[in-house]
Design an enzyme around this catalytic site. Structure first.
Site, PDB file in Angstrom:
ATOM      1  CG  HIS A   1       2.129  -4.843   0.102  1.00  0.00           C
ATOM      2  ND1 HIS A   1       1.153  -4.388  -0.728  1.00  0.00           N
ATOM      3  CD2 HIS A   1       3.127  -3.933   0.022  1.00  0.00           C
ATOM      4  CE1 HIS A   1       1.524  -3.242  -1.254  1.00  0.00           C
ATOM      5  NE2 HIS A   1       2.729  -2.939  -0.826  1.00  0.00           N
TER       6      HIS A   1
HETATM    7  P1  TYD Z   1       4.155   0.206   1.434  1.00  0.00           P
HETATM    8  O1  TYD Z   1       2.790   0.236   0.833  1.00  0.00           O
HETATM    9  O2  TYD Z   1       4.542  -1.038   2.171  1.00  0.00           O
HETATM   10  O3  TYD Z   1       5.238   0.489   0.312  1.00  0.00           O
HETATM   11  P2  TYD Z   1       5.677  -0.350  -0.995  1.00  0.00           P
HETATM   12  O4  TYD Z   1       4.590  -1.295  -1.336  1.00  0.00           O
HETATM   13  O5  TYD Z   1       5.856   0.658  -2.040  1.00  0.00           O
HETATM   14  O6  TYD Z   1       6.942  -1.038  -0.704  1.00  0.00           O
HETATM   15  O7  TYD Z   1       4.314   1.481   2.357  1.00  0.00           O
HETATM   16  C1  TYD Z   1       5.547   1.806   2.973  1.00  0.00           C
HETATM   17  C2  TYD Z   1       5.239   2.654   4.194  1.00  0.00           C
HETATM   18  O8  TYD Z   1       4.622   3.872   3.813  1.00  0.00           O
HETATM   19  C3  TYD Z   1       4.314   1.989   5.198  1.00  0.00           C
HETATM   20  O9  TYD Z   1       4.788   2.311   6.510  1.00  0.00           O
HETATM   21  C4  TYD Z   1       3.000   2.657   4.990  1.00  0.00           C
HETATM   22  C5  TYD Z   1       3.364   4.039   4.474  1.00  0.00           C
HETATM   23  N1  TYD Z   1       2.381   4.545   3.510  1.00  0.00           N
HETATM   24  C6  TYD Z   1       1.557   5.593   3.863  1.00  0.00           C
HETATM   25  O10 TYD Z   1       1.604   6.107   5.004  1.00  0.00           O
HETATM   26  N2  TYD Z   1       0.667   6.070   2.949  1.00  0.00           N
HETATM   27  C7  TYD Z   1       0.568   5.542   1.694  1.00  0.00           C
HETATM   28  O11 TYD Z   1      -0.271   6.011   0.868  1.00  0.00           O
HETATM   29  C8  TYD Z   1       1.413   4.450   1.346  1.00  0.00           C
HETATM   30  C9  TYD Z   1       1.343   3.815  -0.012  1.00  0.00           C
HETATM   31  C10 TYD Z   1       2.319   3.982   2.283  1.00  0.00           C
END
Ligand code: TYD
Length: 144
Positions: free
Chosen positions: A59
């Site tokens: 992302h």
């Molecule tokens: P995501 O940012 O997509 O994770 P990564 O980039 O590490 O693969 O987040 C994964 C899930 O966690 C998504 O459902 C959103 C949630 N999330 C939160 O609730 N708070 C946060 O601070 C973060 C980073 C993610």
């Protein structure tokens, strides 16, 4: 006529060497917002217990600045601004990777037991994400 340069690019993303207080009792590193990172730190989160072969990220953020640290173990980070890509291998807790907004990132090749700590310039906001690469490219006017 020269082409307008995008405000944010992978050229702005860089490895930041953090202060390291070496001590026979154990080393110490600290990070101060707006001093060691070019933003106020509003949030910290971490990835851990990452299974072998897993990939994180996938992302981009609209406005969020981040510093990514391999607090333990190692992993790779691929950054992509829609025009250029840069790959980093993080494996030291006293180096951080600064990632500016509008950069697509993918994290993979996590070593067993690795911990990825992220410092962020704002609290969590799902509206700040681009989760579809083609939408991200269209928005920034990049090349596939
Ligand atoms: P995501 O940012 O997509 O994770 P990564 O980039 O590490 O693969 O987040 C994964 C899930 O966690 C998504 O459902 C959103 C949630 N999330 C939160 O609730 N708070 C946060 O601070 C973060 C980073 C993610």
């Amino acid at each position: 006529m020269s082409e307008a340069r995008p405000q944010f690019s992978v050229d702005l993303c860089r490895i930041v060497e953090l202060p390291k207080i070496s001590d026979p009792r154990g080393n110490l590193t600290f990070i101060e917002g707006r001093h060691h990172v070019p933003f106020d730190i509003q949030r910290m989160y971490y990835l851990y217990d990452v299974p072998g072969g897993a990939e994180r990220g996938g992302h981009a953020h609209k406005a969020l600045h981040q510093l990514i640290i391999a607090m333990s173990g190692s992993f790779d980070v691929l950054l992509d601004d829609g025009r250029n890509k840069k790959q980093f291998h993080l494996n030291r807790s006293y180096y951080g990777l600064y990632v500016c907004p509008l950069i697509w990132r993918e994290l993979n090749n996590f070593s067993s037991g690795s911990v990825c700590v992220v410092l962020a310039s704002n609290t969590y906001d799902e509206a700040d994400y681009y989760r579809d690469y083609s939408v991200f490219l269209q928005t920034i006017g990049g090349q596939p």
